[in-house]
Design a protein around this motif. Structure first.
Motif, mmCIF file in Angstrom:
data_model
loop_
_atom_site.group_PDB
_atom_site.id
_atom_site.type_symbol
_atom_site.label_atom_id
_atom_site.label_comp_id
_atom_site.label_asym_id
_atom_site.label_seq_id
_atom_site.Cartn_x
_atom_site.Cartn_y
_atom_site.Cartn_z
ATOM 1 N N PHE A 151 1.005 -1.278 -0.163
ATOM 2 C CA PHE A 151 0.064 0.067 0.010
ATOM 3 C C PHE A 151 0.863 1.095 0.033
ATOM 4 C CE2 PHE A 151 -2.410 3.288 1.813
ATOM 5 C CZ PHE A 151 -3.992 3.032 1.077
ATOM 6 N N MET A 152 0.850 1.979 -0.973
ATOM 7 C CA MET A 152 1.726 2.889 -1.240
ATOM 8 C C MET A 152 1.211 4.374 -0.756
ATOM 9 S SD MET A 152 4.188 1.990 -4.743
ATOM 10 C CE MET A 152 4.684 3.659 -4.725
ATOM 11 N N THR A 153 2.018 5.137 -0.182
ATOM 12 C CA THR A 153 1.362 6.473 0.151
ATOM 13 C C THR A 153 2.596 7.636 0.021
ATOM 14 O OG1 THR A 153 0.008 7.957 1.495
ATOM 15 C CG2 THR A 153 1.371 6.038 2.498
ATOM 16 N N ALA A 154 2.151 8.563 0.309
ATOM 17 C CA ALA A 154 3.409 9.931 0.643
ATOM 18 C C ALA A 154 2.506 10.720 1.223
ATOM 19 C CB ALA A 154 4.227 10.287 -0.587
ATOM 20 N N GLN A 155 3.087 11.806 1.877
ATOM 21 C CA GLN A 155 2.483 12.812 2.426
ATOM 22 C C GLN A 155 1.629 13.672 1.205
ATOM 23 O OE1 GLN A 155 5.428 14.980 4.670
ATOM 24 N NE2 GLN A 155 5.946 13.246 5.644
ATOM 25 N N PRO A 156 0.671 14.240 1.582
ATOM 26 C CA PRO A 156 -0.233 14.955 0.374
ATOM 27 C C PRO A 156 0.717 16.220 -0.011
ATOM 28 C CG PRO A 156 -1.546 14.535 2.198
ATOM 29 C CD PRO A 156 -0.146 14.211 2.652
ATOM 30 N N GLU A 157 1.411 16.872 0.684
ATOM 31 C CA GLU A 157 2.217 17.995 0.554
ATOM 32 C C GLU A 157 3.306 17.853 -0.508
ATOM 33 O OE1 GLU A 157 1.251 17.192 3.533
ATOM 34 O OE2 GLU A 157 -0.100 19.270 3.648
ATOM 35 N N ILE A 158 4.011 16.622 -0.192
ATOM 36 C CA ILE A 158 5.081 16.035 -1.141
ATOM 37 C C ILE A 158 4.585 15.778 -2.244
ATOM 38 C CG2 ILE A 158 6.618 14.111 -1.197
ATOM 39 C CD1 ILE A 158 7.311 14.742 1.775
ATOM 40 N N ARG A 159 3.342 14.885 -2.399
ATOM 41 C CA ARG A 159 2.933 14.358 -3.766
ATOM 42 C C ARG A 159 2.610 15.811 -4.535
ATOM 43 N NH1 ARG A 159 -2.004 11.177 -2.686
ATOM 44 N NH2 ARG A 159 -2.051 11.451 -0.362
ATOM 45 N N ALA A 160 1.961 16.520 -4.037
ATOM 46 C CA ALA A 160 1.566 17.941 -4.700
ATOM 47 C C ALA A 160 2.640 18.732 -5.068
ATOM 48 C CB ALA A 160 0.613 18.888 -4.015
ATOM 49 N N GLN A 161 3.946 18.715 -4.600
ATOM 50 C CA GLN A 161 5.055 19.294 -4.952
ATOM 51 C C GLN A 161 5.723 18.551 -6.026
ATOM 52 O OE1 GLN A 161 6.436 22.059 -3.382
ATOM 53 N NE2 GLN A 161 7.700 22.062 -5.372
ATOM 54 N N ARG A 162 5.611 17.308 -5.976
ATOM 55 C CA ARG A 162 6.167 16.339 -7.229
ATOM 56 C C ARG A 162 5.311 16.724 -8.410
ATOM 57 N NH1 ARG A 162 5.936 10.661 -4.106
ATOM 58 N NH2 ARG A 162 7.939 10.992 -2.832
ATOM 59 N N ARG A 163 4.124 16.823 -8.341
ATOM 60 C CA ARG A 163 3.062 16.878 -9.568
ATOM 61 C C ARG A 163 3.244 18.682 -10.107
ATOM 62 N NH1 ARG A 163 0.651 15.453 -13.053
ATOM 63 N NH2 ARG A 163 -1.233 16.084 -13.772
ATOM 64 N N PHE A 164 3.589 19.512 -9.137
ATOM 65 C CA PHE A 164 3.627 20.855 -9.424
ATOM 66 C C PHE A 164 5.011 20.749 -10.327
ATOM 67 C CE2 PHE A 164 5.985 24.821 -8.106
ATOM 68 C CZ PHE A 164 5.171 25.771 -8.569
#
Ligand code: DC
Length: 231
Positions: A151-164
């Motif tokens: 089950f993969m996850t990462a902090q929302p802020e970090i996922r948003a930064q990667r997408r950004f």
């Protein structure tokens, strides 16, 4: 008799790099990678192409009637070293990644009869083993008996930064707060829908990749496979 090859199920939140890890792992193990999100995207594209989505509304009755006209398959393209998604014999790989499909796919993937068809197809694609399959319900619904569930996850802020960063690199004008809201909203939609919501299977291992790079994630998974004598 030869031992059946393993089934590896990877579920988790949007935009946390599931498909990258799944592809790398499949390559390392010589397994087939199956991207189930692409299958939901292909059904969405079929619905759009056939006028079954109008002003954001899906004509569910018409889609149910035409469901057996939808054939989805994958072909490995050696030049690009990746799988391409085919809908009724035609490659739709670039179409299904576009913004329009992305904006309707959550609604299409929440429809029970769509899930039933795709789950059956996924089970038949994977039954011989030697696969890495990623999605939202692989360890809970498609292959509850998978040899390894992540089950993969990462902090929302970090996922948003990667997408950004990704979108900025493509030259798009982007707003970090809007992306963060979108990440959080998709988490909410995926985990609260009535049909097969995103939940961690009880026996899944959590891989939080907030502070791990690609190589570190692969190493982590290979170690788990070794510990479990699956390698
Ligand atoms: O992983 P992705 O972003 O390509 O997935 C597209 C959509 O399909 C997303 O809204 C979640 C949904 N999905 C699903 O409901 N079940 C799966 N097994 C895979 C994807």
């Amino acid at each position: 008799m030869q031992k059946k090859k393993s089934i590896i199920a990877i579920d988790g939140h949007s935009s946390c790099g599931k498909s990258t890890v799944a592809k790398d792992l499949a390559k390392e193990l010589g397994f087939v990678y199956i991207d189930t999100g692409a299958m939901y995207r292909a059904v969405t594209f079929f619905a759009m192409e056939n006028g079954l989505i109008k002003e954001g509304r899906i004509d569910e009755a018409a889609l149910a009637e035409r469901l057996n006209e939808i054939n989805i398959s994958f072909k490995f393209q050696p030049e690009q070293k990746k799988n391409e998604t085919f809908l009724n014999g035609k490659s739709v790989e670039s179409e299904i990644r576009g913004l329009e499909v992305s904006s309707h796919v959550s609604a299409v993937s929440a429809i029970g009869f769509v899930r039933k068809k795709l789950v059956e197809l996924q089970q038949s694609m994977g039954k011989t083993g030697g696969i890495v399959m990623d999605g939202r319900d692989i360890g809970t619904v498609v292959f509850p008996e998978a040899d390894l569930k992540l089950f993969m996850t990462a902090q929302p802020e970090i996922r948003a930064q990667r997408r950004f960063d990704e979108l900025r690199a493509k030259g798009e004008e982007v707003n970090f707060e809007a992306i963060l809201q979108n990440v959080k909203q998709r988490d909410h939609l995926d985990s609260t829908r009535a049909e097969s919501p995103l939940v961690k299977a009880q026996d899944a291992l959590v891989l939080d990749n907030s502070y791990l790079n690609k190589e570190e994630q692969l190493e982590w998974i290979i170690n788990v496979l070794k510990q479990r004598h699956l390698l």
